[in-house]
Write an enzyme that holds these catalytic residues in place. Structure first.
Site, PDB file in Angstrom:
ATOM      1  N   HIS A 266      -4.217  -0.798 -19.911  1.00 14.18           N
ATOM      2  CA  HIS A 266      -5.432  -0.216 -19.322  1.00 14.18           C
ATOM      3  C   HIS A 266      -5.089   0.623 -18.085  1.00 14.18           C
ATOM      4  O   HIS A 266      -5.447   1.796 -17.991  1.00 14.18           O
ATOM      5  CB  HIS A 266      -6.396  -1.352 -18.955  1.00 14.18           C
ATOM      6  CG  HIS A 266      -7.669  -0.903 -18.294  1.00 14.18           C
ATOM      7  ND1 HIS A 266      -8.846  -0.737 -18.994  1.00 14.18           N
ATOM      8  CD2 HIS A 266      -7.948  -0.562 -17.015  1.00 14.18           C
ATOM      9  CE1 HIS A 266      -9.793  -0.322 -18.160  1.00 14.18           C
ATOM     10  NE2 HIS A 266      -9.278  -0.207 -16.940  1.00 14.18           N
ATOM     11  N   GLU A 267      -4.369   0.000 -17.155  1.00 16.85           N
ATOM     12  CA  GLU A 267      -4.050   0.722 -15.908  1.00 16.85           C
ATOM     13  C   GLU A 267      -3.090   1.884 -16.188  1.00 16.85           C
ATOM     14  O   GLU A 267      -3.150   2.906 -15.504  1.00 16.85           O
ATOM     15  CB  GLU A 267      -3.475  -0.236 -14.853  1.00 16.85           C
ATOM     16  CG  GLU A 267      -4.378  -1.421 -14.469  1.00 16.85           C
ATOM     17  CD  GLU A 267      -5.772  -1.032 -13.968  1.00 16.85           C
ATOM     18  OE1 GLU A 267      -5.937   0.087 -13.443  1.00 16.85           O
ATOM     19  OE2 GLU A 267      -6.706  -1.846 -14.129  1.00 16.85           O
ATOM     20  N   HIS A 270      -5.209   4.830 -16.870  1.00 17.57           N
ATOM     21  CA  HIS A 270      -5.671   5.465 -15.624  1.00 17.57           C
ATOM     22  C   HIS A 270      -4.534   6.288 -15.006  1.00 17.57           C
ATOM     23  O   HIS A 270      -4.733   7.407 -14.541  1.00 17.57           O
ATOM     24  CB  HIS A 270      -6.059   4.396 -14.589  1.00 17.57           C
ATOM     25  CG  HIS A 270      -7.394   3.749 -14.825  1.00 17.57           C
ATOM     26  ND1 HIS A 270      -8.567   4.453 -14.911  1.00 17.57           N
ATOM     27  CD2 HIS A 270      -7.740   2.439 -14.950  1.00 17.57           C
ATOM     28  CE1 HIS A 270      -9.578   3.600 -15.086  1.00 17.57           C
ATOM     29  NE2 HIS A 270      -9.105   2.388 -15.118  1.00 17.57           N
ATOM     30  N   GLU A 296     -12.477   5.641 -16.854  1.00 12.37           N
ATOM     31  CA  GLU A 296     -12.488   4.449 -17.717  1.00 12.37           C
ATOM     32  C   GLU A 296     -12.333   4.826 -19.187  1.00 12.37           C
ATOM     33  O   GLU A 296     -11.860   4.026 -19.989  1.00 12.37           O
ATOM     34  CB  GLU A 296     -13.759   3.617 -17.485  1.00 12.37           C
ATOM     35  CG  GLU A 296     -13.817   2.930 -16.116  1.00 12.37           C
ATOM     36  CD  GLU A 296     -12.637   2.010 -15.843  1.00 12.37           C
ATOM     37  OE1 GLU A 296     -12.052   1.466 -16.799  1.00 12.37           O
ATOM     38  OE2 GLU A 296     -12.259   1.863 -14.660  1.00 12.37           O
TER      39      GLU A 296
HETATM   40 ZN    ZN Z   1     -10.248   0.634 -15.284  1.00 13.71          ZN
END
Ligand code: ZN
Length: 501
Positions: A266-267, A270, A296
């Site tokens: 997830h990160e 980003h 997101e």
């Molecule tokens: Zn996030």
């Protein structure tokens, strides 16, 4: 170059330098600084933030911007320069109504409150955090009211800060539509959950081995370690100084294998977004993601659409099993895939599956809105939280840690942020169907070749930074703005197949 624009440049350079210093301090306090450092350091943060405020809110800056803000002058600027001017004007509009001393005090408060929250969470005691939370919420309410026009909804203003143009009217309809799809789907799934055994996930997984694998997987999805680092913190997050220094954290639990893996992917999503922002834009006010929802969408695209697919794991399954040969020896790839996609009501948002995730968001959205509409108080929050978990997910948090105290957002002054996760999930699904149309998406994953996917996202999404709104980016890339129907189709197709419904 336009003369007024040229005169703006030194102001922007100073703004950016303060931004980097403040980001560095905040990174440090989340990852490294000792427990007792906060009181003193937060004073220094307040001072720096106050100076940054003076650079933004001063007559020279405003004078230059008002000179630039005419049709003729704007036409002499490049698209990027025009976007920068607009962004600066918006920042001034959001900030200037706040008196300088109140602004400084709030920055000090925020620099302190994350620590207070983390301690209250550790001690499982909401009362320790309640007075600070009250201050954060009340100050945010007051600041928003300073700039609200007559009869303007304060919560709508906060939503607009995170996602321009998205009001609570839009979001309530958006959430209702998702809820109407998720709830019946979940009902069909739950009775079949006994068939999915994911007990392997809570065996003992040594942290040093997890670290090694997580480093590998971040690089595998495309996070560039020559322009980025990974550290650890209570709550995983990503931050950036510019596109050549992007940092994220993850959190390792010895008795939970998937937690760190999916936080890391997830990160990384980003991080990849920030690293791909064009060199012309980085270190300017638009050298960041288009919006929180846009951000997101990238993290959730990598985490869920890519990271929870069988095609993604096929080429690296042996590596994971080799790293944890004892714990995973009897687990097959298809068992693993079913386990990491198991949908069931749970207490913790960040650990929730894709199907129930949005219900966690709806709960937070409704509570924030109720608070800003003066319908509930801080003292009532824990009880209301539990009531909503019972209503939407049919579970009751056994304690504060797994209930009202689980998220860091409110302590960081992030209000109106949570809907971004749901918008991001919906955008990610829309991008997925678009990619299926234009490239052999699954084939690339099976080959372990994510480069064409990343290159496409960089070219059509990432490099623009905040020069365009999220919907402008989506329209140019796919011919239509955000459309929630793709997300509903995605969930329906995915879970029907996974659970043989
Ligand atoms: Zn996030």
């Amino acid at each position: 170059m336009n003369k007024h624009y040229e005169n703006l440049l030194p102001h922007m350079e100073r703004l950016n330098a303060y931004s980097i210093a403040l980001t560095m301090l905040s990174w440090d306090s989340e990852t490294q600084s000792p427990e007792n450092s906060n009181q003193n350091t937060s004073k220094a943060i307040g001072t720096l933030a106050a100076e940054q405020y003076q650079i933004l809110i001063n007559d020279e800056m405003k004078d230059l911007l008002s000179k630039l803000n005419t049709k003729e002058e704007m036409e002499t600027l490049s698209l990027d320069q025009a976007a920068i001017v607009k962004k600066l004007m918006k920042s001034i509009e959001q900030t200037e109504a706040i008196p300088a001393d109140e602004f400084r005090e709030f920055k000090e408060l925020i620099a302190n409150s994350s620590r207070i929250w983390a301690k209250a969470k550790q001690n499982n005691n909401f009362d320790e955090f309640a007075p600070t939370l009250t201050k954060v919420l009340e100050t945010t309410k007051k600041f928003t009211s300073y700039r609200a026009k007559e009869n303007q909804d304060l919560y709508d203003l906060l939503l607009d800060d995170n996602e321009e143009g998205f009001t609570s009217e839009y979001l309530t309809a958006f959430f209702t539509k998702i809820k109407e799809h998720i709830v019946p789907l979940l009902k069909k799934i739950i009775p079949k959950n006994d068939l999915i055994d994911k007990s392997f996930n809570t065996l003992k997984f040594p942290v040093d081995k997890q670290k090694e694998f997580n480093h590998f997987i971040a690089e595998y999805v495309g996070f560039n370690f020559s322009c980025g680092v990974i550290a650890e913190s209570e709550h995983p997050f990503t931050t950036h100084f510019h596109n050549h220094d992007v940092r994220f954290t993850t959190h390792y639990y010895e008795d939970n294998l998937e937690s760190a893996i999916f936080s890391t992917i997830h990160e990384s999503g980003h991080g990849i977004y920030e690293q791909n922002i064009s060199d012309q834009l980085t270190m300017t006010p638009v050298g960041c993601g288009a919006s929180m929802g846009a951000h997101e969408s990238q993290s959730r695209f990598f985490e869920n659409i890519i990271g929870r697919s069988e095609a993604f794991w096929t080429p690296i399954w042996d590596r994971l099993r080799g790293t944890f040969s004892e714990q995973l020896s009897s687990i097959s790839l298809s068992q693993f895939i079913r386990a990491i996609n198991k949908a069931e009501p749970s207490l913790i948002r960040t650990e929730a599956d894709e199907l129930t995730y949005t219900l966690h968001i709806i709960i937070r959205y409704e509570l924030e809105r109720a608070y800003f509409h003066n319908e509930i108080t801080v003292e009532e929050l824990p009880e209301q939280w539990n009531k909503k978990y019972k209503e939407y997910l049919n579970i009751t948090p056994p304690d504060m840690k797994q209930g009202i105290l689980q998220d860091t957002h409110w302590s960081s002054g992030l209000l109106g942020y949570f809907p971004s996760y749901a918008l991001g999930s919906a955008i990610a699904a829309q991008i997925y169907y678009h990619l299926l149309d234009i490239m052999p998406f699954e084939q690339y994953l099976l080959e372990g070749n994510l480069t064409p996917i990343r290159t496409y996202l960089k070219e059509h999404f990432h490099r623009y930074g905040a020069t365009k709104t999220t919907n402008e980016i989506l329209k140019e890339m796919m011919g239509e703005p955000l459309n929630v129907d793709y997300y509903l189709r995605y969930l329906e197709e995915k879970y029907t197949k996974l659970y043989c419904l």
